[in-house]
Motif scaffolding. Sequence first.
Motif, PDB file in Angstrom:
ATOM      1  N   MET A  77      -4.176   1.213  -1.561  1.00  0.00           N
ATOM      2  CA  MET A  77      -4.806   0.010  -1.035  1.00  0.00           C
ATOM      3  C   MET A  77      -4.863   0.021   0.493  1.00  0.00           C
ATOM      4  N   LYS A  78      -3.878   0.612   1.157  1.00  0.00           N
ATOM      5  CA  LYS A  78      -3.925   0.753   2.622  1.00  0.00           C
ATOM      6  C   LYS A  78      -5.100   1.629   3.025  1.00  0.00           C
ATOM      7  N   MET A  79      -5.309   2.722   2.295  1.00  0.00           N
ATOM      8  CA  MET A  79      -6.457   3.584   2.582  1.00  0.00           C
ATOM      9  C   MET A  79      -7.755   2.832   2.314  1.00  0.00           C
ATOM     10  N   PHE A  80      -7.812   2.150   1.180  1.00  0.00           N
ATOM     11  CA  PHE A  80      -9.024   1.434   0.787  1.00  0.00           C
ATOM     12  C   PHE A  80      -9.390   0.351   1.808  1.00  0.00           C
ATOM     13  N   ALA A  81      -8.388  -0.208   2.483  1.00  0.00           N
ATOM     14  CA  ALA A  81      -8.626  -1.277   3.456  1.00  0.00           C
ATOM     15  C   ALA A  81      -9.380  -0.795   4.694  1.00  0.00           C
ATOM     16  N   VAL A  82      -9.402   0.508   4.948  1.00  0.00           N
ATOM     17  CA  VAL A  82     -10.064   1.010   6.161  1.00  0.00           C
ATOM     18  C   VAL A  82     -11.383   1.715   5.857  1.00  0.00           C
ATOM     19  N   ILE A  83     -11.879   1.567   4.630  1.00  0.00           N
ATOM     20  CA  ILE A  83     -13.183   2.129   4.308  1.00  0.00           C
ATOM     21  C   ILE A  83     -14.145   1.008   3.926  1.00  0.00           C
ATOM     22  N   ASP A  84     -15.400   1.203   4.274  1.00  0.00           N
ATOM     23  CA  ASP A  84     -16.442   0.203   4.029  1.00  0.00           C
ATOM     24  C   ASP A  84     -17.605   0.845   3.276  1.00  0.00           C
ATOM     25  N   GLY A  85     -18.404  -0.001   2.651  1.00  0.00           N
ATOM     26  CA  GLY A  85     -19.616   0.472   1.979  1.00  0.00           C
ATOM     27  C   GLY A  85     -19.346   1.518   0.919  1.00  0.00           C
ATOM     28  N   VAL A  86     -18.299   1.325   0.152  1.00  0.00           N
ATOM     29  CA  VAL A  86     -17.885   2.316  -0.845  1.00  0.00           C
ATOM     30  C   VAL A  86     -18.886   2.384  -2.000  1.00  0.00           C
TER      31      VAL A  86
END
Length: 102
Positions: A77-86
């Motif tokens: 979830m920490k990684m997912f928080a810094v990616i956009d437009g997945v």
Amino acid sequence: MSYCAELVTFTLSTSDEEFFALRKAAITEVKAAHPKLMSVPFCAKRADGSWVDLWIYESKEAADAANADAANLPEFMKMFAVIDGVEIEVTEYPESAVSPLA
């Protein structure tokens, strides 16, 4: 037997270096929780600045189980928080299609 490959495309809202550290921790955590994650062999930056990441599971069911558990995996979830437009493209391929170089 068909393997499942998820081609994940996204943009970053953090530095490349921070993302790679978060990604490494996320992969380790997901593999520990979902041993049917076989490989996460590459993450590459495209010419337009977006990224593509490849996650390979033993089956689509294994990929679905890992995805359903994502909220319970804090490093992921920490990684997912810094990616956009997945965007995730799910593909399946037979064992015979695995590269002999793998």
